[in-house]
Design a protein around this motif. Sequence first.
Motif, PDB file in Angstrom:
ATOM      1  N   TYR A 124       3.741  74.234   5.873  1.00 22.15           N
ATOM      2  CA  TYR A 124       2.524  73.626   6.072  1.00 22.15           C
ATOM      3  C   TYR A 124       2.523  72.428   6.642  1.00 22.15           C
ATOM      4  CZ  TYR A 124       4.871  71.224   2.213  1.00 22.15           C
ATOM      5  OH  TYR A 124       5.621  70.404   1.193  1.00 22.15           O
ATOM      6  N   TYR A 125       3.897  72.019   7.032  1.00 24.32           N
ATOM      7  CA  TYR A 125       3.964  70.566   7.917  1.00 24.32           C
ATOM      8  C   TYR A 125       5.109  70.666   8.605  1.00 24.32           C
ATOM      9  CZ  TYR A 125       3.636  65.864   9.186  1.00 24.32           C
ATOM     10  OH  TYR A 125       3.636  64.740   9.806  1.00 24.32           O
ATOM     11  N   GLU A 126       5.132  70.558   9.879  1.00 21.23           N
ATOM     12  CA  GLU A 126       5.973  70.546  10.873  1.00 21.23           C
ATOM     13  C   GLU A 126       6.594  68.796  11.044  1.00 21.23           C
ATOM     14  OE1 GLU A 126       7.291  72.820  12.624  1.00 21.23           O
ATOM     15  OE2 GLU A 126       5.736  74.484  12.603  1.00 21.23           O
ATOM     16  N   ALA A 127       7.786  68.737  11.066  1.00 23.11           N
ATOM     17  CA  ALA A 127       8.323  67.215  11.294  1.00 23.11           C
ATOM     18  C   ALA A 127       9.683  67.530  12.112  1.00 23.11           C
ATOM     19  CB  ALA A 127       8.945  66.823   9.792  1.00 23.11           C
ATOM     20  N   LYS A 128      10.039  66.370  12.417  1.00 28.06           N
ATOM     21  CA  LYS A 128      11.173  66.393  13.485  1.00 28.06           C
ATOM     22  C   LYS A 128      12.284  65.534  12.632  1.00 28.06           C
ATOM     23  CE  LYS A 128       9.977  67.138  18.076  1.00 28.06           C
ATOM     24  NZ  LYS A 128       8.308  66.993  18.318  1.00 28.06           N
ATOM     25  N   ASN A 129      13.429  65.653  13.071  1.00 28.06           N
ATOM     26  CA  ASN A 129      14.786  64.567  12.618  1.00 28.06           C
ATOM     27  C   ASN A 129      14.856  63.491  13.676  1.00 28.06           C
ATOM     28  OD1 ASN A 129      15.103  66.406  10.604  1.00 28.06           O
ATOM     29  ND2 ASN A 129      16.777  67.540  11.664  1.00 28.06           N
ATOM     30  N   SER A 137      21.706  49.610  17.860  1.00 30.23           N
ATOM     31  CA  SER A 137      22.746  50.378  18.046  1.00 30.23           C
ATOM     32  C   SER A 137      22.651  51.485  19.196  1.00 30.23           C
ATOM     33  CB  SER A 137      23.099  51.024  16.851  1.00 30.23           C
ATOM     34  OG  SER A 137      22.274  51.036  15.740  1.00 30.23           O
ATOM     35  N   ASN A 138      21.403  51.667  19.384  1.00 33.81           N
ATOM     36  CA  ASN A 138      21.035  52.449  20.675  1.00 33.81           C
ATOM     37  C   ASN A 138      21.640  54.010  20.489  1.00 33.81           C
ATOM     38  OD1 ASN A 138      19.662  53.005  22.774  1.00 33.81           O
ATOM     39  ND2 ASN A 138      21.202  52.339  24.217  1.00 33.81           N
ATOM     40  N   LEU A 139      21.493  54.647  19.526  1.00 34.21           N
ATOM     41  CA  LEU A 139      22.022  55.944  19.170  1.00 34.21           C
ATOM     42  C   LEU A 139      20.858  56.667  19.493  1.00 34.21           C
ATOM     43  CD1 LEU A 139      24.289  55.255  15.907  1.00 34.21           C
ATOM     44  CD2 LEU A 139      25.155  55.612  18.432  1.00 34.21           C
ATOM     45  N   THR A 140      20.613  57.550  20.648  1.00 38.55           N
ATOM     46  CA  THR A 140      19.546  58.023  20.571  1.00 38.55           C
ATOM     47  C   THR A 140      19.678  59.886  20.620  1.00 38.55           C
ATOM     48  OG1 THR A 140      19.738  57.984  22.933  1.00 38.55           O
ATOM     49  CG2 THR A 140      18.029  56.031  22.143  1.00 38.55           C
ATOM     50  N   LYS A 141      20.713  60.191  20.791  1.00 40.60           N
ATOM     51  CA  LYS A 141      20.834  61.651  21.186  1.00 40.60           C
ATOM     52  C   LYS A 141      22.022  62.040  20.116  1.00 40.60           C
ATOM     53  CE  LYS A 141      22.552  61.177  25.607  1.00 40.60           C
ATOM     54  NZ  LYS A 141      22.445  59.606  25.339  1.00 40.60           N
ATOM     55  N   PHE A 201      11.004  53.792   6.315  1.00 42.54           N
ATOM     56  CA  PHE A 201      12.195  52.760   6.146  1.00 42.54           C
ATOM     57  C   PHE A 201      12.113  51.668   7.146  1.00 42.54           C
ATOM     58  CE2 PHE A 201      13.704  56.233   3.050  1.00 42.54           C
ATOM     59  CZ  PHE A 201      14.102  55.101   1.991  1.00 42.54           C
ATOM     60  N   VAL A 202      11.871  52.278   8.382  1.00 41.12           N
ATOM     61  CA  VAL A 202      11.924  51.361   9.334  1.00 41.12           C
ATOM     62  C   VAL A 202      10.868  50.081   9.109  1.00 41.12           C
ATOM     63  CG1 VAL A 202      11.818  50.937  11.846  1.00 41.12           C
ATOM     64  CG2 VAL A 202      13.251  52.731  10.879  1.00 41.12           C
ATOM     65  N   ALA A 203       9.468  50.515   8.830  1.00 40.60           N
ATOM     66  CA  ALA A 203       8.659  49.515   8.975  1.00 40.60           C
ATOM     67  C   ALA A 203       8.964  48.552   7.762  1.00 40.60           C
ATOM     68  CB  ALA A 203       7.337  50.357   8.290  1.00 40.60           C
ATOM     69  N   ASN A 204       9.655  48.871   6.496  1.00 44.55           N
ATOM     70  CA  ASN A 204      10.091  47.941   5.382  1.00 44.55           C
ATOM     71  C   ASN A 204      11.586  47.589   5.720  1.00 44.55           C
ATOM     72  OD1 ASN A 204       7.873  48.109   3.515  1.00 44.55           O
ATOM     73  ND2 ASN A 204       8.079  50.176   4.217  1.00 44.55           N
ATOM     74  N   ASN A 205      12.324  47.749   6.645  1.00 52.57           N
ATOM     75  CA  ASN A 205      13.626  47.088   6.844  1.00 52.57           C
ATOM     76  C   ASN A 205      13.797  46.663   8.474  1.00 52.57           C
ATOM     77  OD1 ASN A 205      15.391  47.858   4.293  1.00 52.57           O
ATOM     78  ND2 ASN A 205      14.185  49.368   4.663  1.00 52.57           N
ATOM     79  N   PRO A 206      13.323  45.660   8.644  1.00 56.10           N
ATOM     80  CA  PRO A 206      13.220  45.455   9.949  1.00 56.10           C
ATOM     81  C   PRO A 206      14.875  45.196  10.596  1.00 56.10           C
ATOM     82  CG  PRO A 206      12.531  43.449   8.767  1.00 56.10           C
ATOM     83  CD  PRO A 206      13.023  44.602   7.762  1.00 56.10           C
ATOM     84  N   ASP A 207      15.560  45.525  10.077  1.00 58.31           N
ATOM     85  CA  ASP A 207      17.187  45.534  10.786  1.00 58.31           C
ATOM     86  C   ASP A 207      17.496  46.936  11.148  1.00 58.31           C
ATOM     87  OD1 ASP A 207      16.914  45.969   8.024  1.00 58.31           O
ATOM     88  OD2 ASP A 207      19.166  45.453   7.701  1.00 58.31           O
ATOM     89  N   LEU A 208      16.491  47.977  11.082  1.00 49.45           N
ATOM     90  CA  LEU A 208      16.767  49.062  11.333  1.00 49.45           C
ATOM     91  C   LEU A 208      16.009  49.924  12.346  1.00 49.45           C
ATOM     92  CD1 LEU A 208      17.007  50.929   7.854  1.00 49.45           C
ATOM     93  CD2 LEU A 208      18.986  50.073   9.129  1.00 49.45           C
ATOM     94  N   GLU A 209      16.369  50.783  13.094  1.00 55.61           N
ATOM     95  CA  GLU A 209      15.577  51.431  14.076  1.00 55.61           C
ATOM     96  C   GLU A 209      15.718  53.125  13.948  1.00 55.61           C
ATOM     97  OE1 GLU A 209      17.209  49.848  17.850  1.00 55.61           O
ATOM     98  OE2 GLU A 209      18.658  51.504  17.875  1.00 55.61           O
ATOM     99  N   PHE A 210      14.937  53.655  14.438  1.00 60.70           N
ATOM    100  CA  PHE A 210      14.927  55.231  14.530  1.00 60.70           C
ATOM    101  C   PHE A 210      14.844  55.727  15.909  1.00 60.70           C
ATOM    102  CE2 PHE A 210      10.510  55.331  13.259  1.00 60.70           C
ATOM    103  CZ  PHE A 210      10.104  56.281  13.985  1.00 60.70           C
ATOM    104  N   HIS A 211      15.394  56.653  16.117  1.00 65.06           N
ATOM    105  CA  HIS A 211      15.085  57.527  17.487  1.00 65.06           C
ATOM    106  C   HIS A 211      14.704  59.144  17.286  1.00 65.06           C
ATOM    107  CE1 HIS A 211      15.767  54.377  20.190  1.00 65.06           C
ATOM    108  NE2 HIS A 211      16.711  53.977  19.330  1.00 65.06           N
ATOM    109  N   THR A 212      13.793  59.645  17.459  1.00 68.77           N
ATOM    110  CA  THR A 212      13.662  61.224  17.360  1.00 68.77           C
ATOM    111  C   THR A 212      14.249  62.006  17.866  1.00 68.77           C
ATOM    112  OG1 THR A 212      11.226  60.503  16.985  1.00 68.77           O
ATOM    113  CG2 THR A 212      11.706  62.778  17.108  1.00 68.77           C
TER     114      THR A 212
END
Length: 485
Positions: A124-129, A137-141, A201-212
């Motif tokens: 019912y819903y598609e998402a990505k990791n 930290s620049n971990l993208t892949k 989580f990233v919106a509420n923790n400015p010290d974090l980032e995410f990459h799809t």
Amino acid sequence: MPRKKRLLFALLLSTALFVSLCFGWVNELVAQQPYAGKKLVMVTSADYPPYEFRDTAKGKGEIIGFDVDIAKYIAKELGFELEIRDTDFSGIIPALQSRRADFAMAGMTPTPERRKNVDFSDIYYEAKNTIIAQKGSNLTKSTDLAGKKVGVQLGSLQEKAAKKFKGVNLVPLNRIGEIIQEVKSGRIQAAIIEDTIAKGFVANNPDLEFHTLANTEEAGSAIAFPKGSNLVGDFNRVLKQLQDSGEMKNLINKWFGNNEQPATNAATSGSGNISASIPFIIEGVGTTLLFSALSVFFGFIWGTILSLLKISTFKPLVWLANAYTSIFRGTPLLLQIALVYYATPQLTGFDIPALLAGVITFTLNSGAYISETIRGGILAVDKGQREAALSLGIAYQPMMLDIILPQAIKNILPALVNESITLLKDSALVSTIGVADLLRRAQIVGAEKYIYFEPLLFAGLIYYLLVMSLTWGGYVLERRLQRST
Ligand code: ARG
């Protein structure tokens, strides 16, 4: 064998066969109809905003979220009442297998392994990791993760996906909040988390980032059912109706926002301030106290019985009580809880409520410890007491109950207070099977607000106050008993 006997034998055998066949058939029938009456039980893991989480600021801590809205819609459409139960994510499939629930919605992705144990609706819903990590930290892949410690939720699809990444040092944890905390503290370098969750989580923790992550496995969500459930077809029909009517789009906008813009629901705008949720946490004191009081009470009775068995002159009773004690002292309490809670429905067909499972386990466990304390207390009572009673012709039972035990208990009072304190604190273990005690409530608030320490510190303070009152109560009682000699 004479003919008559043979005939009788054959008759008996076929009756037995027939009866057992009938049994199997009835069993099968029952298995296909897990929902008796008009209530549907849904199980979820409410640590996953915006799919499912607790709205703790509004008093009761109702479970809300994308999945919940869908579940409500479907239940209404099919004419069922809906009950939602909360557990750890890894407890969801066991809950379905033991038919503790009719279906599960927890942002759960159908995988071949899971399909072996449960049935799934359409996606019912598609998402990505995504890879979530400290800013910069620049971990993208996935290849960037080689040699790194990477957190995942135990039993989740992300765990499975991350297992395929080369050279990754996987750290499976129970709750998403814990994983995030580990990333923040730098103990692990990254975590694999779904995009919708990561956003919050990233919106509420400015010290974090995410990459799809580009080409990971599908991370879509589907509804899970016990194997052979006849609900699947009906659910799929309503899901389709939701999509076709555009209602699903509305829900997606409501909970996920559009594109990179987070939605403005309670979850993503969590201010990191727990003051509004404090009453919700404090309400757990009642559960914690009730639970501890029941366990201490029954544990004491059970412990007394065991200790009497242990000092009996009938050897098999002694062996039995000793074997019992060694088993319950020799295995972890946490394991005992999980076994009682998850195995009881499978073994007996009785859907044991979490709180009851907890009280039973704690009674059985603390009975083992208390029996030793009481036994010691009894042995420490001066032999002369017993001899005097016997020579006065007092029977065993009144002698024990009126003379020996009261003295024993007076002596072991500090040890009993100690045991109660241990029990009060260990009661936090029932949070693992979903009892909304003090600790569980603190964790729930943490999950909702995307924070970790504050609610836990607060719960710790309350535990401390409770233990202090107990210690003081024990002290007063002791003084009073002392004076009565
Ligand atoms: N989609 C992932 C899975 O199926 C993670 C789901 C976690 N859900 C939750 N309520 N914690 O494994």
